[in-house]
Design a protein around this motif. Structure first.
Motif, PDB file in Angstrom:
ATOM      1  N   MET A 283     -12.090  12.282  -1.709  1.00  0.00           N
ATOM      2  CA  MET A 283     -12.261  10.829  -1.621  1.00  0.00           C
ATOM      3  C   MET A 283     -11.516  10.135  -2.747  1.00  0.00           C
ATOM      4  SD  MET A 283     -15.620   8.529  -0.868  1.00  0.00           S
ATOM      5  CE  MET A 283     -16.571   9.034  -2.287  1.00  0.00           C
ATOM      6  N   CYS A 284     -10.712   9.129  -2.356  1.00  0.00           N
ATOM      7  CA  CYS A 284      -9.949   8.333  -3.308  1.00  0.00           C
ATOM      8  C   CYS A 284     -10.582   6.950  -3.429  1.00  0.00           C
ATOM      9  CB  CYS A 284      -8.505   8.155  -2.846  1.00  0.00           C
ATOM     10  SG  CYS A 284      -7.689   9.671  -2.346  1.00  0.00           S
ATOM     11  N   PHE A 285     -10.685   6.466  -4.643  1.00  0.00           N
ATOM     12  CA  PHE A 285     -11.044   5.075  -4.885  1.00  0.00           C
ATOM     13  C   PHE A 285      -9.737   4.306  -5.118  1.00  0.00           C
ATOM     14  CE2 PHE A 285     -15.684   5.356  -6.627  1.00  0.00           C
ATOM     15  CZ  PHE A 285     -16.108   5.777  -5.382  1.00  0.00           C
TER      16      PHE A 285
ATOM     17  N   LEU B 203       0.864  -1.179   0.000  1.00  0.00           N
ATOM     18  CA  LEU B 203       0.000   0.000   0.000  1.00  0.00           C
ATOM     19  C   LEU B 203       0.899   1.227   0.000  1.00  0.00           C
ATOM     20  CD1 LEU B 203      -2.606  -1.295   2.582  1.00  0.00           C
ATOM     21  CD2 LEU B 203      -2.978  -0.958   0.135  1.00  0.00           C
ATOM     22  N   THR B 204       0.848   1.986  -1.080  1.00  0.00           N
ATOM     23  CA  THR B 204       1.710   3.148  -1.257  1.00  0.00           C
ATOM     24  C   THR B 204       0.851   4.351  -1.670  1.00  0.00           C
ATOM     25  OG1 THR B 204       2.106   2.789  -3.623  1.00  0.00           O
ATOM     26  CG2 THR B 204       3.536   1.602  -2.066  1.00  0.00           C
ATOM     27  N   ARG B 205       1.496   5.485  -1.843  1.00  0.00           N
ATOM     28  CA  ARG B 205       0.768   6.682  -2.258  1.00  0.00           C
ATOM     29  C   ARG B 205       0.116   6.528  -3.628  1.00  0.00           C
ATOM     30  NH1 ARG B 205       4.230   8.467   1.454  1.00  0.00           N
ATOM     31  NH2 ARG B 205       3.608  10.283   2.724  1.00  0.00           N
ATOM     32  N   ASP B 206       0.598   5.593  -4.432  1.00  0.00           N
ATOM     33  CA  ASP B 206      -0.029   5.343  -5.723  1.00  0.00           C
ATOM     34  C   ASP B 206      -1.487   4.914  -5.564  1.00  0.00           C
ATOM     35  OD1 ASP B 206       2.261   6.008  -7.083  1.00  0.00           O
ATOM     36  OD2 ASP B 206       2.943   3.937  -7.341  1.00  0.00           O
ATOM     37  N   CYS B 207      -1.820   4.314  -4.407  1.00  0.00           N
ATOM     38  CA  CYS B 207      -3.205   3.884  -4.157  1.00  0.00           C
ATOM     39  C   CYS B 207      -4.162   5.067  -4.070  1.00  0.00           C
ATOM     40  CB  CYS B 207      -3.289   3.103  -2.838  1.00  0.00           C
ATOM     41  SG  CYS B 207      -2.252   1.646  -2.733  1.00  0.00           S
ATOM     42  N   LEU B 208      -3.621   6.258  -3.862  1.00  0.00           N
ATOM     43  CA  LEU B 208      -4.452   7.428  -3.583  1.00  0.00           C
ATOM     44  C   LEU B 208      -4.605   8.353  -4.792  1.00  0.00           C
ATOM     45  CD1 LEU B 208      -2.863   8.272  -0.104  1.00  0.00           C
ATOM     46  CD2 LEU B 208      -4.846   6.815  -0.571  1.00  0.00           C
ATOM     47  N   LYS B 209      -4.186   7.895  -5.963  1.00  0.00           N
ATOM     48  CA  LYS B 209      -4.176   8.782  -7.136  1.00  0.00           C
ATOM     49  C   LYS B 209      -5.545   8.970  -7.776  1.00  0.00           C
ATOM     50  CE  LYS B 209       0.673   8.288  -8.503  1.00  0.00           C
ATOM     51  NZ  LYS B 209       1.615   7.836  -9.561  1.00  0.00           N
ATOM     52  N   ASN B 210      -6.443   8.005  -7.589  1.00  0.00           N
ATOM     53  CA  ASN B 210      -7.757   8.103  -8.230  1.00  0.00           C
ATOM     54  C   ASN B 210      -8.724   8.862  -7.326  1.00  0.00           C
ATOM     55  OD1 ASN B 210      -9.987   7.777  -9.887  1.00  0.00           O
ATOM     56  ND2 ASN B 210     -10.409   5.681  -9.191  1.00  0.00           N
ATOM     57  N   VAL B 211      -8.661  10.189  -7.416  1.00  0.00           N
ATOM     58  CA  VAL B 211      -9.532  11.050  -6.604  1.00  0.00           C
ATOM     59  C   VAL B 211     -10.816  11.297  -7.383  1.00  0.00           C
ATOM     60  CG1 VAL B 211      -9.757  13.252  -5.414  1.00  0.00           C
ATOM     61  CG2 VAL B 211      -7.532  12.112  -5.517  1.00  0.00           C
TER      62      VAL B 211
END
Length: 375
Positions: free
Chosen positions: A360-362, A193-201
């Protein structure tokens, strides 16, 4: 050592009990003091995975407080404010890993009573001194300084459980468990789980600060090692409300939100000014604080105090099926959310988040976890 005999299994009637490696190799854990039981080792191994993942994701020392195979609290290292020290009963000079444990234990002190502690880094004397007065079953860490080990061996009349784990150990790619005599097998969940998980805002507000990203990562990693259904509220690098094992997600969101509210109310000036009789044990102080918040702070005082602070992050191990979860999160000051997405009502959930100006991130990643009955 290839095998460790346990006092008993989940319950005293479940004997014999042991841990060992199926391939006959050496265990990656060593008991330095005490005699951990079956559930102790389940807590130890799950909590170790959590703090190891936090260390790798954030680059900062991490700690966790586990109860009943789910985290009561988890945190990354950060200096404590005077308010933190008073709320956490954390005195004296503390190393980074000690501050992480103070924060993890301080997330939900009532639920952490009798916890299992996990430290991502070597346990030093300051961390050991923090553990000494707490009611705790044991600790796992990659190492202990001689001074720390000497202190911990004095705890619980010499019976405190101290476990060292090989920090380089990696599990086999397949994990197995037995339920009712039937063997289950699946791939080990090694997905990072990295910051890449949070890119889809997916919301109109798309601004996430680095600190908010850290909080969302902390929430997601905590959820990975929490009994499903689960949600996690985070504030400034520590969990403040973890809901685990609820059949309904809204009940989980409410439960964890109530815990997050209590965490903030413990910082109310009237609570911080409470005085206690000399010699009163910490658990008794925690119970008195909880009673004071419930019975002596007025509803108006609670609403006023909770309205003054926001900035919480929220993570969910699976999608939110309805916007009511977001409505409840907003009441507890949530400003950013990370969840897998994928509900047929995603539009409603996004619309509700937009109503409150949340980000919110998916993630597209489900984090469901069932950790009982491991074999």
């Amino acid at each position: 050592m290839r095998e460790i005999e346990l006092k008993y299994g989940c319950n005293p009637n479940q004997k014999p009990a042991r841990i060992y490696m199926e391939d006959g190799s050496e265990l990656p854990v060593e008991v330095l003091n005490g005699r951990p039981g079956y559930i102790n080792f389940m807590d130890a191994l799950n909590s170790w995975q959590l703090v190891r993942a936090l260390r790798r994701a954030t680059g900062r020392p991490a700690a966790a407080s586990f109860k009943h195979v789910s985290p009561a609290g988890a945190a990354i290292a950060s200096p404590l404010t005077d308010e933190d020290r008073r709320a956490f009963f954390a005195e004296g000079e503390l190393s980074p890993v000690a501050t992480a444990y103070a924060r993890a234990r301080g997330a939900d002190r009532l639920c952490s009573y009798g916890d299992w502690a996990a430290l991502s880094d070597t346990c030093d004397e300051t961390a050991a001194r923090l553990l000494l007065p707490e009611v705790s079953d044991g600790v796992i860490a990659p190492g202990y300084t001689p001074a720390a080990l000497e202190l911990l061996r004095q705890k619980r009349k010499g019976g405190y459980n101290v476990v060292r784990i090989d920090p380089d150990y990696e599990p086999a790619p397949q994990e197995r468990r037995d339920i009712f005599g039937i063997r289950f097998e699946q791939g080990y969940n090694a997905l990072p789980l990295t910051r890449d998980c949070l890119k889809n805002v997916v919301t109109a507000n798309k601004t996430l600060t680095p600190a908010q990203e850290d909080d969302l990562l902390l929430a997601l990693i905590t959820l990975k090692y929490t009994q499903s259904n689960s949600v996690c509220y985070v504030k400034d690098g520590q969990t403040v409300g973890v809901g685990a094992g609820q059949q309904s997600r809204i009940h989980c969101t409410r439960l964890a939100g109530d815990k997050a509210d209590t965490w903030r109310l413990r910082r109310h000036p009237k609570v911080l000014e409470l005085s206690f009789p000399e010699g009163m044990k910490r658990a008794e102080r925690d119970n008195e604080i909880d009673r004071f918040i419930r019975e002596e702070l007025s509803e108006a005082e609670k609403r006023d105090w909770l309205s003054r602070s926001a900035g919480l992050a929220l993570g969910s191990d699976a999608f939110f099926p309805f916007g009511d979860n977001i409505e409840r999160a907003a009441r507890s000051g949530v400003v950013c959310v990370a969840q897998p997405g994928g509900s047929i009502r995603d539009d409603n959930v996004i619309e509700t988040a937009d109503k409150y100006g949340m980000v919110m991130c998916f993630t597209g990643i489900r984090l469901s976890s069932i950790t009982e009955q491991m074999s």
